[in-house]
Motif scaffolding. Structure first.
Motif, PDB file in Angstrom:
ATOM      1  N   ILE A 159       0.986  -1.254   0.042  1.00  0.00           N
ATOM      2  CA  ILE A 159       0.070  -0.130  -0.078  1.00  0.00           C
ATOM      3  C   ILE A 159       0.715   1.334   0.016  1.00  0.00           C
ATOM      4  CG2 ILE A 159      -1.816   1.456   1.352  1.00  0.00           C
ATOM      5  CD1 ILE A 159      -2.690  -1.457   2.350  1.00  0.00           C
ATOM      6  N   PRO A 160       0.824   1.996  -1.081  1.00  0.00           N
ATOM      7  CA  PRO A 160       1.507   3.417  -1.115  1.00  0.00           C
ATOM      8  C   PRO A 160       1.133   4.551  -0.264  1.00  0.00           C
ATOM      9  CG  PRO A 160       0.280   3.119  -2.985  1.00  0.00           C
ATOM     10  CD  PRO A 160      -0.048   1.881  -2.365  1.00  0.00           C
ATOM     11  N   LEU A 161       2.028   5.050   0.455  1.00  0.00           N
ATOM     12  CA  LEU A 161       1.736   5.957   1.368  1.00  0.00           C
ATOM     13  C   LEU A 161       1.680   7.392   0.767  1.00  0.00           C
ATOM     14  CD1 LEU A 161       4.103   4.699   4.415  1.00  0.00           C
ATOM     15  CD2 LEU A 161       1.738   4.254   4.071  1.00  0.00           C
ATOM     16  N   GLY A 162       0.973   8.235   1.630  1.00  0.00           N
ATOM     17  CA  GLY A 162       0.897   9.617   1.059  1.00  0.00           C
ATOM     18  C   GLY A 162      -0.721   9.966   0.653  1.00  0.00           C
ATOM     19  N   VAL A 163      -0.406  11.133  -0.081  1.00  0.00           N
ATOM     20  CA  VAL A 163      -1.786  11.514  -0.429  1.00  0.00           C
ATOM     21  C   VAL A 163      -2.306  10.845  -1.692  1.00  0.00           C
ATOM     22  CG1 VAL A 163      -3.234  13.744  -1.604  1.00  0.00           C
ATOM     23  CG2 VAL A 163      -1.369  13.882   0.436  1.00  0.00           C
ATOM     24  N   THR A 164      -3.477  10.246  -1.659  1.00  0.00           N
ATOM     25  CA  THR A 164      -4.140   9.319  -2.580  1.00  0.00           C
ATOM     26  C   THR A 164      -5.432   9.631  -2.936  1.00  0.00           C
ATOM     27  OG1 THR A 164      -2.518   7.460  -1.559  1.00  0.00           O
ATOM     28  CG2 THR A 164      -4.281   6.744  -3.357  1.00  0.00           C
ATOM     29  N   ALA A 165      -5.841   9.794  -4.298  1.00  0.00           N
ATOM     30  CA  ALA A 165      -7.091  10.018  -4.828  1.00  0.00           C
ATOM     31  C   ALA A 165      -8.022   8.863  -4.203  1.00  0.00           C
ATOM     32  CB  ALA A 165      -7.201  10.030  -6.213  1.00  0.00           C
ATOM     33  N   VAL A 166      -9.304   9.209  -3.987  1.00  0.00           N
ATOM     34  CA  VAL A 166     -10.426   8.146  -3.517  1.00  0.00           C
ATOM     35  C   VAL A 166     -10.341   6.971  -4.081  1.00  0.00           C
ATOM     36  CG1 VAL A 166     -12.573   9.071  -4.229  1.00  0.00           C
ATOM     37  CG2 VAL A 166     -12.386   7.844  -2.059  1.00  0.00           C
ATOM     38  N   GLY A 167     -10.379   7.108  -5.400  1.00  0.00           N
ATOM     39  CA  GLY A 167     -10.472   5.927  -6.450  1.00  0.00           C
ATOM     40  C   GLY A 167      -9.314   4.964  -6.640  1.00  0.00           C
ATOM     41  N   ASP A 168      -8.195   5.424  -5.879  1.00  0.00           N
ATOM     42  CA  ASP A 168      -6.794   4.582  -5.918  1.00  0.00           C
ATOM     43  C   ASP A 168      -6.696   4.073  -4.762  1.00  0.00           C
ATOM     44  OD1 ASP A 168      -6.523   5.422  -8.702  1.00  0.00           O
ATOM     45  OD2 ASP A 168      -5.338   7.308  -7.913  1.00  0.00           O
ATOM     46  N   LEU A 169      -7.320   4.317  -3.869  1.00  0.00           N
ATOM     47  CA  LEU A 169      -7.132   3.677  -2.388  1.00  0.00           C
ATOM     48  C   LEU A 169      -7.107   2.357  -2.480  1.00  0.00           C
ATOM     49  CD1 LEU A 169      -8.977   6.297  -0.104  1.00  0.00           C
ATOM     50  CD2 LEU A 169      -6.416   5.905  -0.405  1.00  0.00           C
ATOM     51  N   ARG A 170      -6.443   1.422  -1.722  1.00  0.00           N
ATOM     52  CA  ARG A 170      -6.566  -0.001  -1.709  1.00  0.00           C
ATOM     53  C   ARG A 170      -6.966  -0.504  -0.283  1.00  0.00           C
ATOM     54  NH1 ARG A 170      -0.847  -2.162  -3.925  1.00  0.00           N
ATOM     55  NH2 ARG A 170      -2.150  -3.705  -4.822  1.00  0.00           N
ATOM     56  N   ASP A 171      -7.552  -1.483  -0.322  1.00  0.00           N
ATOM     57  CA  ASP A 171      -7.940  -2.022   0.809  1.00  0.00           C
ATOM     58  C   ASP A 171      -6.921  -2.365   1.803  1.00  0.00           C
ATOM     59  OD1 ASP A 171     -10.596  -2.200  -0.220  1.00  0.00           O
ATOM     60  OD2 ASP A 171     -10.593  -4.591  -0.679  1.00  0.00           O
ATOM     61  N   GLY A 172      -7.044  -2.050   3.154  1.00  0.00           N
ATOM     62  CA  GLY A 172      -5.946  -2.164   3.927  1.00  0.00           C
ATOM     63  C   GLY A 172      -5.367  -0.703   4.360  1.00  0.00           C
ATOM     64  N   SER A 173      -5.673   0.238   3.397  1.00  0.00           N
ATOM     65  CA  SER A 173      -5.110   1.446   3.805  1.00  0.00           C
ATOM     66  C   SER A 173      -5.672   2.234   5.102  1.00  0.00           C
ATOM     67  CB  SER A 173      -5.436   2.444   2.711  1.00  0.00           C
ATOM     68  OG  SER A 173      -5.113   1.965   1.226  1.00  0.00           O
ATOM     69  N   CYS A 174      -4.660   2.708   5.702  1.00  0.00           N
ATOM     70  CA  CYS A 174      -4.962   3.586   6.830  1.00  0.00           C
ATOM     71  C   CYS A 174      -4.997   5.047   6.577  1.00  0.00           C
ATOM     72  CB  CYS A 174      -4.015   3.288   8.064  1.00  0.00           C
ATOM     73  SG  CYS A 174      -4.174   1.258   8.574  1.00  0.00           S
ATOM     74  N   ASN A 193     -10.737  11.840   8.582  1.00  0.00           N
ATOM     75  CA  ASN A 193     -11.802  11.273   9.224  1.00  0.00           C
ATOM     76  C   ASN A 193     -13.174  11.459   8.283  1.00  0.00           C
ATOM     77  OD1 ASN A 193     -13.100   9.971  11.161  1.00  0.00           O
ATOM     78  ND2 ASN A 193     -13.396  11.898  12.529  1.00  0.00           N
ATOM     79  N   GLY A 194     -12.957  12.080   7.098  1.00  0.00           N
ATOM     80  CA  GLY A 194     -14.306  12.252   6.438  1.00  0.00           C
ATOM     81  C   GLY A 194     -14.713  11.077   5.614  1.00  0.00           C
ATOM     82  N   VAL A 195     -15.843  11.190   5.028  1.00  0.00           N
ATOM     83  CA  VAL A 195     -16.229  10.143   4.329  1.00  0.00           C
ATOM     84  C   VAL A 195     -16.584  10.432   2.808  1.00  0.00           C
ATOM     85  CG1 VAL A 195     -17.593   8.855   6.070  1.00  0.00           C
ATOM     86  CG2 VAL A 195     -18.685  10.562   4.866  1.00  0.00           C
ATOM     87  N   ASP A 196     -16.296  11.770   2.333  1.00  0.00           N
ATOM     88  CA  ASP A 196     -16.789  12.270   1.235  1.00  0.00           C
ATOM     89  C   ASP A 196     -15.678  12.950   0.597  1.00  0.00           C
ATOM     90  OD1 ASP A 196     -17.122  14.254   2.658  1.00  0.00           O
ATOM     91  OD2 ASP A 196     -19.119  14.565   2.156  1.00  0.00           O
ATOM     92  N   LEU A 197     -14.405  12.636   0.971  1.00  0.00           N
ATOM     93  CA  LEU A 197     -13.282  13.558   0.573  1.00  0.00           C
ATOM     94  C   LEU A 197     -12.883  13.071  -0.935  1.00  0.00           C
ATOM     95  CD1 LEU A 197     -11.231  13.641   3.721  1.00  0.00           C
ATOM     96  CD2 LEU A 197     -12.748  15.405   2.819  1.00  0.00           C
ATOM     97  N   ALA A 198     -12.202  13.964  -1.607  1.00  0.00           N
ATOM     98  CA  ALA A 198     -11.886  13.322  -3.232  1.00  0.00           C
ATOM     99  C   ALA A 198     -10.337  12.753  -2.941  1.00  0.00           C
ATOM    100  CB  ALA A 198     -11.628  14.743  -3.861  1.00  0.00           C
ATOM    101  N   GLU A 199      -9.441  13.127  -1.890  1.00  0.00           N
ATOM    102  CA  GLU A 199      -8.279  12.209  -1.477  1.00  0.00           C
ATOM    103  C   GLU A 199      -8.089  12.187  -0.059  1.00  0.00           C
ATOM    104  OE1 GLU A 199      -5.562  14.574  -3.874  1.00  0.00           O
ATOM    105  OE2 GLU A 199      -5.182  16.250  -2.455  1.00  0.00           O
ATOM    106  N   TYR A 200      -7.326  11.290   0.149  1.00  0.00           N
ATOM    107  CA  TYR A 200      -6.821  10.913   1.501  1.00  0.00           C
ATOM    108  C   TYR A 200      -5.459  10.756   1.665  1.00  0.00           C
ATOM    109  CZ  TYR A 200     -11.774   9.922   2.387  1.00  0.00           C
ATOM    110  OH  TYR A 200     -13.244  10.063   2.636  1.00  0.00           O
ATOM    111  N   THR A 201      -5.105  10.846   2.734  1.00  0.00           N
ATOM    112  CA  THR A 201      -3.633  10.651   3.211  1.00  0.00           C
ATOM    113  C   THR A 201      -3.449   9.059   4.011  1.00  0.00           C
ATOM    114  OG1 THR A 201      -3.450  13.000   3.543  1.00  0.00           O
ATOM    115  CG2 THR A 201      -1.511  11.460   4.112  1.00  0.00           C
ATOM    116  N   VAL A 202      -2.877   8.462   3.131  1.00  0.00           N
ATOM    117  CA  VAL A 202      -2.464   6.931   3.930  1.00  0.00           C
ATOM    118  C   VAL A 202      -1.282   6.924   4.530  1.00  0.00           C
ATOM    119  CG1 VAL A 202      -2.154   4.646   3.025  1.00  0.00           C
ATOM    120  CG2 VAL A 202      -3.490   6.362   1.587  1.00  0.00           C
ATOM    121  N   VAL A 203      -1.351   6.537   5.763  1.00  0.00           N
ATOM    122  CA  VAL A 203      -0.445   6.662   6.825  1.00  0.00           C
ATOM    123  C   VAL A 203      -0.105   5.043   7.042  1.00  0.00           C
ATOM    124  CG1 VAL A 203      -0.983   8.774   7.820  1.00  0.00           C
ATOM    125  CG2 VAL A 203      -2.257   6.933   8.550  1.00  0.00           C
ATOM    126  N   PRO A 204       1.071   4.738   7.510  1.00  0.00           N
ATOM    127  CA  PRO A 204       1.205   3.318   8.283  1.00  0.00           C
ATOM    128  C   PRO A 204       0.351   3.319   9.268  1.00  0.00           C
ATOM    129  CG  PRO A 204       3.265   4.792   8.330  1.00  0.00           C
ATOM    130  CD  PRO A 204       2.140   5.842   8.045  1.00  0.00           C
TER     131      PRO A 204
END
Length: 175
Positions: A48-63, A67-78
């Motif tokens: 799972i790549p870390l950092g800012v990721t578009a919501v459509g590119d997120l992978r299962d297991g991403s932390c 906290n939002g549910v409707d963001l266009a991108e999220y920051t994936v952290v360890p």
């Protein structure tokens, strides 16, 4: 008389030939088993790549750090870093056309329901999880227009019921 001292033989040279061959074979088998187990573990763990990721590119297991549910991108952290939610599944939202077309919130409610069932049965989650301590909900839920265009899935996220940060990986890849 000679005072010559006979050199000491090493433990290796004192072993009979068959003993040396057996010892080498045992070491090779142990190293091979460790390599096979290591490969199996690494191939099961998603990269799972870390950092800012578009919501459509997120992978299962991403932390996720947000906290939002409707963001266009999220920051994936360890997952060992404090985070409010983690993605654990993709939910297929198979609804009749009359339902999603007439009511946009039907997709949100159905997505949340599917994710809650995944939590209830611990699908894609660690089996020791106490389900009463967590809540599951859908993010990246399609709009009725997106659903009609073929985007018929949502992502399931898990968070602690009291909204405290998670510090462990709750995801379990299904075989």
């Amino acid at each position: 008389m000679s005072d010559a001292v006979e050199p000491r033989k090493s433990a290796w040279s004192r072993l009979p030939r068959w003993g040396r061959i057996g010892l080498i074979a045992a070491v090779v088998v142990v190293v091979a088993l460790v390599g096979i187990v290591g490969f199996r573990i690494l191939s099961k763990v998603p990269n799972i790549p870390l950092g800012v990721t578009a919501v459509g590119d997120l992978r299962d297991g991403s932390c996720l750090a947000e906290n939002g549910v409707d963001l266009a991108e999220y920051t994936v952290v360890p997952c060992t870093t404090a985070h409010p939610q983690q993605l654990f599944a993709t939910a297929d939202l198979d609804l009749p056309d009359t339902v999603y077309a007439s009511e946009g919130s039907a997709l949100d409610a159905f997505g949340d329901s599917v994710c809650e069932h995944f939590l209830e049965y611990r699908l894609f989650l660690m089996e020791h999880l106490h389900t009463n301590d967590y809540v599951a909900y859908a993010i990246d839920v399609p709009t009725p227009g997106e659903y009609a265009a073929g985007h018929t899935s949502a992502r399931c996220a898990i968070a602690s019921r009291d909204r405290s940060d998670l510090t462990t990986d709750l995801y379990r890849q299904m075989p």
